[in-house]
Design a protein around this motif. Sequence first.
Motif, PDB file in Angstrom:
ATOM      1  N   ARG A  93      -9.584  -2.674   2.938  1.00  0.00           N
ATOM      2  CA  ARG A  93      -9.977  -1.414   2.332  1.00  0.00           C
ATOM      3  C   ARG A  93     -10.396  -1.638   0.895  1.00  0.00           C
ATOM      4  NH1 ARG A  93      -4.953   2.531   1.007  1.00  0.00           N
ATOM      5  NH2 ARG A  93      -6.576   3.455  -0.308  1.00  0.00           N
ATOM      6  N   ASN A  94     -11.255  -0.753   0.438  1.00  0.00           N
ATOM      7  CA  ASN A  94     -11.606  -0.696  -0.976  1.00  0.00           C
ATOM      8  C   ASN A  94     -11.766   0.771  -1.348  1.00  0.00           C
ATOM      9  OD1 ASN A  94     -14.252   0.085  -0.152  1.00  0.00           O
ATOM     10  ND2 ASN A  94     -14.812  -2.090   0.079  1.00  0.00           N
ATOM     11  N   ASP A  95     -12.358   1.040  -2.473  1.00  0.00           N
ATOM     12  CA  ASP A  95     -12.450   2.430  -2.925  1.00  0.00           C
ATOM     13  C   ASP A  95     -13.349   3.280  -2.037  1.00  0.00           C
ATOM     14  OD1 ASP A  95     -10.743   1.889  -4.970  1.00  0.00           O
ATOM     15  OD2 ASP A  95     -12.329   1.576  -6.475  1.00  0.00           O
ATOM     16  N   SER A  96     -14.243   2.664  -1.272  1.00  0.00           N
ATOM     17  CA  SER A  96     -15.207   3.450  -0.500  1.00  0.00           C
ATOM     18  C   SER A  96     -14.975   3.432   0.998  1.00  0.00           C
ATOM     19  CB  SER A  96     -16.629   2.961  -0.786  1.00  0.00           C
ATOM     20  OG  SER A  96     -16.765   1.598  -0.393  1.00  0.00           O
ATOM     21  N   ASP A 106       0.832  -1.209   0.000  1.00  0.00           N
ATOM     22  CA  ASP A 106       0.000   0.000   0.000  1.00  0.00           C
ATOM     23  C   ASP A 106       0.861   1.251   0.000  1.00  0.00           C
ATOM     24  OD1 ASP A 106      -2.280  -1.518  -0.010  1.00  0.00           O
ATOM     25  OD2 ASP A 106      -2.648  -1.319   2.154  1.00  0.00           O
ATOM     26  N   ARG A 165       1.257   4.172  -3.147  1.00  0.00           N
ATOM     27  CA  ARG A 165       1.049   5.608  -2.975  1.00  0.00           C
ATOM     28  C   ARG A 165       2.256   6.410  -3.451  1.00  0.00           C
ATOM     29  NH1 ARG A 165       1.143   7.688   1.390  1.00  0.00           N
ATOM     30  NH2 ARG A 165      -0.080   9.509   0.820  1.00  0.00           N
ATOM     31  N   MET A 222     -13.690   6.426   2.765  1.00  0.00           N
ATOM     32  CA  MET A 222     -12.495   6.924   2.082  1.00  0.00           C
ATOM     33  C   MET A 222     -12.693   8.361   1.597  1.00  0.00           C
ATOM     34  SD  MET A 222     -10.188   4.625   2.282  1.00  0.00           S
ATOM     35  CE  MET A 222      -9.017   5.280   1.108  1.00  0.00           C
ATOM     36  N   SER A 223     -13.953   8.740   1.321  1.00  0.00           N
ATOM     37  CA  SER A 223     -14.209  10.091   0.827  1.00  0.00           C
ATOM     38  C   SER A 223     -13.908  11.161   1.872  1.00  0.00           C
ATOM     39  CB  SER A 223     -15.673  10.210   0.386  1.00  0.00           C
ATOM     40  OG  SER A 223     -16.541   9.934   1.482  1.00  0.00           O
TER      41      SER A 223
END
Length: 656
Positions: free
Chosen positions: A67-70, A8, A12, A86-87
């Motif tokens: 974790r995922n995109d949301s 991870d 990044r 995540m937003s």
Amino acid sequence: MKLQMIMDFLKRKLTPHFTLTRRGILPLMLLILSVSPLVSEAATHYLTFYDGRLYVFPDSCVSGYRRNDSVIVFKALDGQEFSYQMSSIKSIDFFLPKQLPSITSYQFNNEYNYQVIGDVQGTINDHKINITVAGIGKRLTAKFTLSDLKAVAYVDGVAQKSTVSRLRFDPSRTYFVGYPGDLALLPTASGAYAMLPFGKDYTVTVDYLTDHSTTVPRIDINTVGGEDITSKEYYLDAEIIIDGAGVFPSMTDSVKIKGRGNTSWSSNPAAKNPYRLKFASKKKPLGLKSGKNWVLLANKLMGSMLTNALGMKASSLIGTVAANHIIPVELYINGTYKGNYNFTEKVGFSNNSVDIPDEGAAALLELDRYYDEPEGQKFRSDPDNIPVNIKFPEFGEDFTVLTLEDISSRFNAFVNAVENGQDLEPYVDIDALARYLLANELICNKEIFHPKSVFCYNENILEDSCKFIFGPMWDLDWGCGYVQNTPSSYFVKLTTYDFFNQVYNGDQYWFFNKLSKNKKLTRRMYDIWKEFMGDPLDELCEYCGEYYRYAKPSLINSRNAYPDYTSYLTQSNNAANWFRARAELIADRLSECVSVLPGDIDGNGIVTISDVTELIDFLLSHSSDSDVLDNADVDGDGMVSVDDLTALIDLLLYEK
């Protein structure tokens, strides 16, 4: 898990066009693992939110994460899951993304710690703060500064306020200094995990000098030519030698000494008599605030050697004015052992007792049945015939612009207000009087009804805005449960004694009974007692044992020299239970006296239009008068506002 964290991290940090596979990452992994500090830092996830908060998830507290995109979810070692959108997250780092604030100074000041002798500064070394304290008792209030005004210091998840928050430091305590909203997943005392304040940690270790002591200070007083002290009227010249016994400062100086007291005084020099000391200039014996005049209390009554110490501690915790310090000492006069004494300040106008900026129009009064000042230096009140000695000024000796008539007329105006049930606010400091009465009620100091040793002062008799202030407390060996001629009654008897509602002879004896019925005063007593029933009461109960353990060798020596069959270990245990029982009794009394009916602002037990009027006056004046705050919060939101006025009107219109 660590492999996933590293991947991870690299995703990044590397460019979007770089294809990352498990085979291709091996050389990079070896490079990262070869630098141990980075591996250690990478074990922790730092989540920075868009609103500025920082959440920290140490690897040592996490069993896994996904974790995922949301969403990102961390699973604590106890199975709890902590989930975040995540937003709302600005970044996820494996290194601390911002500098943490720090503690830049740390100290214990006597101003905020009744029992601390002098001010002591802590030594800050990396994550450790070491500090040495002289004084009896374990609870302390720290004065500290932080590197950033926005930062907060936490202990056990609770925000600490410099000069306010009070803690025990046995064992050491750990502060976390960070920014509000920054949290970390950490284990709690119960073994579960929770999000607690995150910051730079400091372990504060306090060395209590009394923990190392084997004896209390020793005071030797040698009069010139070995002359016996047989009078309260004149001083003898002497030398004083103080050995602080490794806790308090030592000193040697010249001093004057004479007898003092009323029933406790005897002209027999072999008796365990109380004494008054006077230095030629201000001194700081045992490290106390500098002053010329000091007292050695003999605690002459059998079984009384804890009463003044514990009573004065109670007085200080309740917040009475100028509470005296009590230091147990062993006294020798001309080489002869006199037993355990209490070294303390003499009540008076001086910076080590009642400290006022200008004494020119000030008066210190003692309500005293002995009424033993010279004519012209005393008066009896009208009404109630209360005997009043004027302790300051001494007309003809002290500088003053006052006359006897100035003082007596001002005091009589106060007594008249009490007699007629008038508002006392123009005449007396309500808060100081409330604390004074509560301290006497807790200690069950019935001497105030005689009256004896009841002090009050006014900083400027000629100025209407200056009010009488009751205190300091004094002479408590006839309190603490004492029944005359029954030494075993200390801290045993009178736990349910209804202090203000006894039958006494003479008008002056009813004075404090009348005072206790004043609505505004009672309301203030109620508010003060709500605060006292928490940590202050706990501290007082702890102090009963702490004082005994420190003074124990001296108590035993004195008991053997002057026959006293009291078990002071048992008494100190009884004292804690006795104080708690008395405190609960007072709490019940005040709860009955003070209406807690929402909207009953005037305290008459019902809600009427007069309550609406008082609330309107309060809102218009923006007053902070505690007499109306509680019951004025009609809607129960913790504030007093126009919404409460609306709710109060609704009560009147629609409630049956």
